[in-house]
Write an enzyme that holds these catalytic residues in place. Structure first.
Site, PDB file in Angstrom:
ATOM      1  N   GLU A 165      38.075  34.665  46.670  1.00 20.69           N
ATOM      2  CA  GLU A 165      37.430  35.452  47.735  1.00 20.69           C
ATOM      3  C   GLU A 165      37.254  34.675  49.037  1.00 20.69           C
ATOM      4  O   GLU A 165      36.155  34.617  49.603  1.00 20.69           O
ATOM      5  CB  GLU A 165      36.094  36.012  47.246  1.00 20.69           C
ATOM      6  CG  GLU A 165      36.267  36.991  46.109  1.00 20.69           C
ATOM      7  CD  GLU A 165      35.089  37.928  45.877  1.00 20.69           C
ATOM      8  OE1 GLU A 165      34.036  37.705  46.479  1.00 20.69           O
ATOM      9  OE2 GLU A 165      35.244  38.881  45.096  1.00 20.69           O
ATOM     10  N   GLU A 371      38.676  40.378  39.040  1.00 19.84           N
ATOM     11  CA  GLU A 371      37.274  40.797  38.924  1.00 19.84           C
ATOM     12  C   GLU A 371      37.207  42.291  39.166  1.00 19.84           C
ATOM     13  O   GLU A 371      37.953  42.832  39.985  1.00 19.84           O
ATOM     14  CB  GLU A 371      36.355  40.104  39.944  1.00 19.84           C
ATOM     15  CG  GLU A 371      36.065  38.653  39.664  1.00 19.84           C
ATOM     16  CD  GLU A 371      35.033  38.050  40.619  1.00 19.84           C
ATOM     17  OE1 GLU A 371      34.100  38.767  41.054  1.00 19.84           O
ATOM     18  OE2 GLU A 371      35.167  36.863  40.936  1.00 19.84           O
TER      19      GLU A 371
HETATM   20  C1  BG6 Z   1      32.443  38.326  43.470  1.00 19.19           C
HETATM   21  C2  BG6 Z   1      32.352  36.856  43.190  1.00 19.19           C
HETATM   22  O1  BG6 Z   1      32.271  38.508  44.830  1.00 19.19           O
HETATM   23  O2  BG6 Z   1      31.527  39.180  42.929  1.00 19.19           O
HETATM   24  C3  BG6 Z   1      31.531  36.493  41.975  1.00 19.19           C
HETATM   25  O3  BG6 Z   1      33.616  36.278  43.109  1.00 19.19           O
HETATM   26  C4  BG6 Z   1      30.318  37.385  41.896  1.00 19.19           C
HETATM   27  O4  BG6 Z   1      31.183  35.135  42.059  1.00 19.19           O
HETATM   28  C5  BG6 Z   1      30.792  38.826  41.764  1.00 19.19           C
HETATM   29  O5  BG6 Z   1      29.413  37.046  40.903  1.00 19.19           O
HETATM   30  C6  BG6 Z   1      29.646  39.815  41.655  1.00 19.19           C
HETATM   31  O6  BG6 Z   1      28.806  39.658  42.751  1.00 19.19           O
HETATM   32  P1  BG6 Z   1      27.269  39.393  42.607  1.00 19.19           P
HETATM   33  O7  BG6 Z   1      26.788  39.112  43.980  1.00 19.19           O
HETATM   34  O8  BG6 Z   1      26.710  40.628  42.050  1.00 19.19           O
HETATM   35  O9  BG6 Z   1      27.115  38.219  41.695  1.00 19.19           O
END
Ligand code: BG6
Length: 475
Positions: A165, A371
Site C-alpha cells: 500500500e 487483502e
Molecule cells: C490495509 C493494511 O490498509 O488494511 C493493513 O495493509 C490493515 O495493514 C488493513 O490492517 C485493514 O485496515 P485497518 O485500519 O482496519 O487495520
C-alpha cells in the site's frame, strides 16, 4: 455482462489469507530484533501496543497448523525489516533469519505457498533517524534488504511483493502513522511525492534484483486499489473520476508496469510545484523494472464528484478507505447505493469485479488479491464459539465476484483476504477484528492468547475444499 455459465477457479488458485509482521508477530524487541517505527510511534489513544500483538512469533506452528486445517494453499505474510537487519542496513540478525526460515519451512511442510511482502509499514527505527523515505539513499537500503531476503529465502519463496500500500502511505501516511516529515519542509505535497518517488525507485531496484538473482521467482507491487466512480453523469464528474483514479490508483501501477509517471498526476504535481526530483539513473531504473503480476488490496470502491476547489476539506479523519478529497480535482462523497461496515467502510463486492476488470484491462498482468475483508467487533461466546455471519456474507459476495471476473477473462492467481488470524489494526487496535481465527486478548489485557475457530473458519475451509464452487451458508 451476464454469464450463463461461470468459468471455474483455476486448479492451482492460491486460496489463503494474509497478515503483516508488526500486526501479528509480537516479540517486538526479542532475539536481536531492532525497533521499527511501529515500536517507537505514538499509539492512537485506547489501542493495544505491538509488543506482543497476537504472539505469532512464538505460536506460528500452531497458527500454521490451523491454516493447514482450513486447507490453505498460500499464506501471505510480511517480513520485519528490523528483525533481519536490526539497523536496517549492515549487520544481519541470525535469529531473525532463522525465524523466517522456520516460518517458510512450516508452510512448506503443509504444501502452503509462502507469499512474502517485503515492506509493510515498518521502517527500521535506525533508518527513521536517517530520514526514512525522504532520504534519497532509501532505495539502496531497500535493495540491500531485498538482497538479504533473496539470498536467504529465494530457494523456497516463489512469490514476492515489494511495498504494501505505497499509495496509502502517500495519501494517508499521517493517519496510519507511516509519514515522517523533515523539519525544514515547506511544501508538504512535494515532500510526500519525493518520498513516494524514492519508494518507486526502491521497488524498481528490488524487482530488477529479484529477476537477476531468482529467475524462477515472481515479483509485483501491492497497492490498495479501489476504483473511483463518478457520482452521477455530469461530464465534470467524469473528469473528477479520472483525476481520482489517476491520483489514487494508476500513478503507482503505471510506474511499476510502464516505468512512467501518469500524465494527470504529473500535471497535478506541477500545479502544486511538487514534481519529484530524479537522481541520475532513476529514469533508467524505473523504465527497466517489470513486475510479473499485480498484487492488490481491495476493501471498497470510492465515489467522487467535481470539486471547484473552494471547499474546505477536513481529511483529518480519513483512513485507507474513507473520504479522501483533493480540492480542485475531486471531492469524495458517500455512495448511497452501498451499505457500510460497523467501522464505516462502504461494502462493494461488484466494485471488486469492476476493479479487477479495470486492472487487467489496463495492465494485462495476472492479479493476486492480497487483502480484502471486514473489520468487526467479534464476540467469543461462553462455549468458545465466534458467530460471524457478516464475515461469511462479505467474503462470499466478494469471492463470487472473482469468479465473474475470471469469466470476464481476467487472469487471477489467488485470493488472500485480511486476515488469517486476528491481529492489531493499523490504528484501531485489536477490537477491530478481521481473522478466521479468533485470538483471546483485548486491548490491554493479554488474557490467554488462545486461538478459537470462528464460524468463518469452517466456512472458508469448505470454500477452499470445493475450489470456490460451494459458497452456500452451510459449513
Ligand atoms: C490495509 C493494511 O490498509 O488494511 C493493513 O495493509 C490493515 O495493514 C488493513 O490492517 C485493514 O485496515 P485497518 O485500519 O482496519 O487495520
Amino acid at each position: 455482462m451476464i454469464h450463463q455459465t461461470l468459468k471455474p477457479f483455476p486448479k492451482d488458485f492460491l486460496w489463503g489469507a494474509s497478515t503483516s509482521a508488526y500486526q501479528v508477530e509480537g516479540a517486538s524487541l526479542e532475539d536481536g530484533k531492532g525497533p521499527s517505527f511501529q515500536d517507537t510511534k505514538e499509539l492512537p489513544p485506547g489501542t493495544a501496543d505491538l509488543t506482543v500483538s497476537v504472539d505469532h512469533y512464538h505460536r506460528y506452528k500452531e497458527d500454521i497448523a490451523l491454516m493447514a486445517e482450513m486447507g490453505f494453499k498460500a499464506y501471505h505474510f510480511s517480513i520485519s525489516w528490523s528483525r533481519v537487519l536490526p539497523e536496517g542496513i549492515g549487520k544481519v540478525n541470525p535469529k531473525g533469519i532463522e525465524f523466517y526460515n522456520n516460518l517458510i519451512d512450516e508452510c512448506l511442510k503443509y504444501d502452503i505457498e509462502p507469499i512474502i511482502t517485503m515492506f509493510h509499514f515498518d521502517m527500521p527505527a535506525a533508518l527513521e533517524e536517517k530520514g526514512s523515505w525522504s532520504n534519497a539513499e532509501s532505495s539502496e537500503w531497500f535493495k540491500e534488504f531485498a538482497q538479504v531476503l533473496f539470498e536467504n529465502y529465494g530457494d523456497r519463496v516463489k512469490y514476492w511483493l515489494t511495498i504494501n500500500e505505497q499509495n496509502m502511505m502517500t495519501l494517508v501516511g499521517q493517519l496510519i502513522g507511516t509519514l515522517r516529515v523533515p523539519e525544514a519542509t515547506t511544501n508538504l505535497t512535494k515532500e510526500i511525492y519525493q518520498q513516494n518517488h524514492h519508494q518507486l525507485v526502491a521497488q524498481a531496484k528490488a524487482m530488477q534484483l529479484c529477476h537477476e538473482m531468482l529467475p524462477q521467482a515472481k515479483i509485483g507491487p501491492a497497492p490498495n486499489i479501489a476504483l473511483a466512480y463518478p457520482n452521477g453523469n455530469r461530464p465534470e464528474d467524469i473528469i473528477a473520476e479520472q483525476n481520482a483514479n489517476a491520483i489514487r490508483n494508476w500513478l503507482y501501477l503505471d510506474m511499476a508496469v510502464y516505468g512512467r509517471y501518469n500524465n494527470l498526476v504529473w500535471a497535478y504535481l506541477e500545479a502544486k510545484d511538487a514534481t519529484p526530483t530524479f537522481a541520475p539513473g532513476d529514469a533508467e531504473v524505473l523504465k527497466a523494472a517489470k513486475p510479473d503480476f499485480i498484487a492488490f488490496n481491495y476493501y471498497t470502491s470510492f465515489t467522487v464528484e467535481a470539486s471547484d476547489g473552494s471547499e474546505q476539506i477536513d481529511d483529518k479523519f480519513a483512513d485507507q478507505q474513507s473520504a479522501m478529497s483533493e480540492p480542485g480535482y475531486y471531492r469524495s462523497v458517500q455512495n448511497q447505493n452501498l451499505k457500510k461496515t460497523e467501522f464505516g467502510w462502504e461494502i462493494d463486492p461488484v466494485g471488486f469485479r469492476a476493479t479487477m476488470r479495470a486492472l487487467y484491462d489496463r495492465y494485462q498482468l495476472p492479479l493476486l488479491v492480497t487483502e480484502n475483508g471486514i473489520g468487526a467487533y467479534d464476540e467469543l461466546t461462553a462455549d468458545g464459539k465466534v458467530h460471524d455471519p457478516y464475515r461469511i456474507v462479505y467474503l462470499r459476495e466478494h469471492i463470487a465476484q472473482i469468479q465473474k471476473a475470471i469469466s470476464d477473462g481476467v487472469e487471477m492467481l489467488g485470493y488472500n483476504p485480511w486476515s488469517a488470524i486476528d491481529l492489531i489494526s493499523t490504528h484501531e487496535g485489536i477490537k477491530k477484528r478481521y481473522g478466521f481465527i479468533y485470538v483471546d486478548r483485548d486491548e490491554f489485557d493479554l488474557k490467554t492468547l488462545k486461538r478459537y475457530r470462528k464460524d468463518s473458519f469452517y466456512w472458508y475451509k469448505k470454500v477452499i475444499a470445493t475450489n470456490g464452487q460451494d459458497l452456500s451458508d452451510q459449513f
